[in-house]
Design a protein around this motif. Structure first.
Motif, mmCIF file in Angstrom:
data_model
loop_
_atom_site.group_PDB
_atom_site.id
_atom_site.type_symbol
_atom_site.label_atom_id
_atom_site.label_comp_id
_atom_site.label_asym_id
_atom_site.label_seq_id
_atom_site.Cartn_x
_atom_site.Cartn_y
_atom_site.Cartn_z
ATOM 1 N N TRP A 304 0.799 -1.229 0.000
ATOM 2 C CA TRP A 304 0.000 0.000 0.000
ATOM 3 C C TRP A 304 0.833 1.281 0.000
ATOM 4 N N VAL A 305 2.153 1.182 -0.022
ATOM 5 C CA VAL A 305 2.991 2.372 0.122
ATOM 6 C C VAL A 305 2.676 3.424 -0.945
ATOM 7 N N LEU A 306 2.404 3.016 -2.170
ATOM 8 C CA LEU A 306 2.139 3.961 -3.252
ATOM 9 C C LEU A 306 0.658 4.064 -3.599
ATOM 10 N N VAL A 307 -0.202 3.539 -2.725
ATOM 11 C CA VAL A 307 -1.636 3.471 -3.003
ATOM 12 C C VAL A 307 -2.399 4.413 -2.071
ATOM 13 N N PRO A 308 -3.254 5.304 -2.600
ATOM 14 C CA PRO A 308 -3.985 6.231 -1.723
ATOM 15 C C PRO A 308 -5.079 5.524 -0.927
ATOM 16 N N GLU A 310 -8.009 6.520 -0.126
ATOM 17 C CA GLU A 310 -9.374 6.665 -0.636
ATOM 18 C C GLU A 310 -9.737 5.571 -1.636
ATOM 19 N N TRP A 311 -8.768 5.017 -2.333
ATOM 20 C CA TRP A 311 -9.074 3.922 -3.256
ATOM 21 C C TRP A 311 -9.518 2.692 -2.482
ATOM 22 N N PHE A 312 -8.812 2.383 -1.389
ATOM 23 C CA PHE A 312 -9.247 1.262 -0.556
ATOM 24 C C PHE A 312 -10.653 1.522 -0.018
ATOM 25 N N GLN A 313 -10.894 2.735 0.426
ATOM 26 C CA GLN A 313 -12.218 3.071 0.951
ATOM 27 C C GLN A 313 -13.290 2.957 -0.120
ATOM 28 N N SER A 314 -12.954 3.337 -1.355
ATOM 29 C CA SER A 314 -13.937 3.261 -2.439
ATOM 30 C C SER A 314 -14.347 1.823 -2.725
ATOM 31 N N LEU A 315 -13.523 0.874 -2.312
ATOM 32 C CA LEU A 315 -13.805 -0.544 -2.519
ATOM 33 C C LEU A 315 -14.306 -1.209 -1.250
ATOM 34 N N GLN A 320 -5.156 2.094 4.729
ATOM 35 C CA GLN A 320 -3.921 1.349 4.933
ATOM 36 C C GLN A 320 -2.751 2.224 5.356
ATOM 37 N N GLY A 321 -2.751 3.489 4.983
ATOM 38 C CA GLY A 321 -1.644 4.345 5.368
ATOM 39 C C GLY A 321 -0.998 5.064 4.209
ATOM 40 N N GLY A 322 -1.503 4.814 2.980
ATOM 41 C CA GLY A 322 -0.952 5.492 1.824
ATOM 42 C C GLY A 322 -1.343 6.952 1.732
ATOM 43 N N LEU A 323 -2.279 7.360 2.571
ATOM 44 C CA LEU A 323 -2.724 8.752 2.637
ATOM 45 C C LEU A 323 -3.156 9.233 1.263
ATOM 46 N N THR A 324 -2.595 10.347 0.791
ATOM 47 C CA THR A 324 -3.013 10.904 -0.492
ATOM 48 C C THR A 324 -2.263 10.231 -1.633
ATOM 49 N N ILE A 325 -2.687 10.540 -2.823
ATOM 50 C CA ILE A 325 -2.162 9.872 -4.002
ATOM 51 C C ILE A 325 -0.737 10.324 -4.330
ATOM 52 N N ARG A 326 0.087 9.375 -4.741
ATOM 53 C CA ARG A 326 1.412 9.641 -5.300
ATOM 54 C C ARG A 326 1.312 9.294 -6.786
ATOM 55 N N THR A 374 -7.564 -7.053 7.525
ATOM 56 C CA THR A 374 -8.607 -6.334 8.261
ATOM 57 C C THR A 374 -8.162 -5.928 9.657
ATOM 58 N N SER A 375 -7.169 -6.646 10.205
ATOM 59 C CA SER A 375 -6.759 -6.360 11.582
ATOM 60 C C SER A 375 -5.619 -5.361 11.663
ATOM 61 N N SER A 376 -4.745 -5.339 10.643
ATOM 62 C CA SER A 376 -3.598 -4.437 10.675
ATOM 63 C C SER A 376 -3.092 -4.174 9.268
ATOM 64 N N ARG A 377 -2.833 -2.915 8.962
ATOM 65 C CA ARG A 377 -2.271 -2.550 7.663
ATOM 66 C C ARG A 377 -0.803 -2.956 7.539
ATOM 67 N N LEU A 378 -0.230 -3.461 8.611
ATOM 68 C CA LEU A 378 1.160 -3.910 8.617
ATOM 69 C C LEU A 378 1.276 -5.405 8.423
ATOM 70 N N ASP A 379 0.218 -6.044 7.949
ATOM 71 C CA ASP A 379 0.175 -7.507 7.956
ATOM 72 C C ASP A 379 -0.276 -8.083 6.616
ATOM 73 N N TRP A 380 0.239 -7.526 5.516
ATOM 74 C CA TRP A 380 -0.112 -8.049 4.196
ATOM 75 C C TRP A 380 0.591 -9.384 3.950
#
Length: 506
Positions: A304-308, A310-315, A320-326, A374-380
């Protein structure tokens, strides 16, 4: 090895707790290490904990290589983000957390490797299996070389630390010239390639092999052969392309790896490389492995490092922690040919959330939306491929184009094998510039682009031209050759005045 890499960290990390922040801190004491290293399994656990220092390596490549390159136009649409100074070539980034992390975490890994090697020398008699003792030494030296190679590409000249040091000792070790750092790296990798096994039993799958060491050593030779740019960076202008080619050919000739290829009308081979259900596939020469569902959390974070968010939320997924778009750069988007299947797999263009339509693009290469934790964004639950067979082949083509023994027909065949999988027409008389453009799309979002630009000598022409056309918001600074490497973290300069001199340009 997914369980081996991280399962022992919970208890073993206590031993390293005193040295987890900065190079200037003391390592674990002789007394505590002597009590720990009582059995062969203790040494195995110590090596496993050293592998664990690779955990943030993928994130680092995305934050410092991918973001630095012409693949992303990473300007912010809200607040000041840490990636902006990296992408926009700001000169005042010595306190940037990405840069601090690259220095501190790599040297933490060096410290762990040194501690293992030191204890093998002092207490290794408990390992009665000499082949195991040699293998553990080779793994530790491979990892130490791995950390140092990462460091030399970011910072140039470095302090060479080859044994555990007390705090006072560490703060008296100055930076050695790049040439000496490379000799240290090469010595470790030569030992590793001579003493690591070609493969492991399934329980140990994922540990560094002889071929991983050969691949890394080949890339070291190639990086040393890159231009110097007149700075104390990773390129030394040497002509070691043939040295690298010999090693790459040994990997290819081993028959242990192969490119995943399309079958019939299917076009899934490229995506299969990164599939969550196809880890350890025939492409993987070396990867960083993760374990999920444990406490503390030890999964991957890089997807998720390069993923905003809001995209996760839209789905319907959690942030996850990507914040705004890069955003992916317009330059990269326009470089794809119309039928290139890699574009849609690697890049997401647009989405709608809360009535807002986002038209910019971003990398989604590592995201399987059905696997979002679902439990942690650090656990992909996905490994990161550091070195894959397609890279080995394309590095071979690069060596030939730089004068190593080989033919144009070999270069064309390699490139067209890659293009065929992408469903693209073949090319002939492939040039170095064409090869690097193909690498750009093949490895987009994998963190190799900046290193490729620097090694190939293209950075001085590609980046200024890209800034001129891409920087529509006028947020980027002019590129100068000194920006081939990053500044030494300010925290390190402050440890002891005069110990280090800041890299030029910062």
């Amino acid at each position: 090895m997914k369980k081996i890499l991280f399962s022992t960290i919970i208890s073993f990390s206590i031993l390293f707790a005193s040295c987890e922040k900065e190079l200037d801190q003391a390592p674990i004491s002789d007394a505590s290490t002597a009590r720990f290293y009582d059995s062969p399994d203790d040494f195995v656990q110590a090596v496993n904990a050293t592998y664990a220092s690779l955990r943030a390596y993928p994130d680092r490549q995305l934050n410092l290589s991918e973001t630095r390159s012409d693949n992303l136009y990473a300007t912010s649409d809200g607040g000041v983000r840490d990636w902006e100074g990296v992408n926009s070539f700001h000169k005042t980034i010595a306190s940037n957390p990405y840069i601090i992390e690259a220095w501190s975490e790599n040297f933490n890994g060096v410290l762990k490797a040194n501690t293992v090697l030191d204890q093998i020398e002092k207490n290794g008699a408990v390992i009665r299996d000499e082949s195991l003792k040699t293998r553990l030494s080779a793994e530790a030296r491979f990892l130490r070389a791995f950390f140092y190679f990462d460091l030399v590409r970011w910072f140039g000249a470095l302090p060479i630390i080859e044994r555990p040091l007390l705090a006072e000792e560490a703060t008296s070790v100055g930076r050695s010239p790049v040439e000496e750092v490379y000799q240290f790296i090469i010595s470790d990798l030569q030992f590793a390639q001579e003493n690591l096994p070609e493969q492991y039993a399934s329980v140990d799958k994922g540990r560094a092999t002889k071929f991983a060491a050969k691949g890394l050593l080949a890339l070291v030779h190639m990086t040393r052969s890159g231009p110097t740019y007149g700075v104390k960076g990773p390129g030394l202008g040497l002509n070691e392309w043939s040295n690298a080619l010999t090693l790459l050919n040994e990997i290819i000739g081993s028959g242990k790896y192969s490119m995943l290829t399309n079958t019939g009308s299917a076009t899934t081979a490229y995506s299969d490389i990164f599939s969550y259900t196809n880890e350890g596939n025939a492409e993987v020469v070396f990867d960083i492995q993760y374990i999920t569902g444990v406490n503390p959390v030890l999964g991957a974070t890089f997807p998720w490092v390069l993923v905003p968010d809001e995209w996760f939320q839209s789905l319907g997924k959690t942030t996850q922690g990507g914040l705004t778009i890069r955003p992916v750069s317009t330059n990269l988007l326009n470089s794809y040919e119309a039928n290139d299947i890699r574009r849609n797999f690697s890049i997401q263009t647009g989405f709608t959330f809360n009535g807002k339509t986002e038209t910019r693009s971003f990398f989604k290469k590592y995201v399987d939306i059905s696997k979002v934790p679902t439990s942690s964004r650090l656990d992909w639950p996905i490994n990161f491929i550091v070195m894959r067979y397609t890279d080995i082949l394309m590095l071979k083509a690069e060596c030939i184009l730089n004068g190593a023994p080989g033919t144009q027909a070999e270069v064309d065949a390699i490139l067209n094998q890659v293009r065929s999988r992408a469903r693209l027409a073949p090319l002939s008389n492939v040039t170095l510039a064409q090869l690097m453009e193909e690498r750009r799309k093949e490895f987009a979002g994998e963190g190799s682009r900046w290193h490729d630009l620097v090694r190939s000598g293209l950075v001085e022409t590609k980046i200024p031209a890209w800034i001129e056309t891409e920087d529509v918001l006028n947020q980027m600074q002019n590129f100068i050759k000194e920006y081939v490497i990053y500044p030494i973290p300010q925290s390190q300069l402050d440890v002891r005045q005069g110990l280090y001199t800041q890299n030029d340009g910062y």
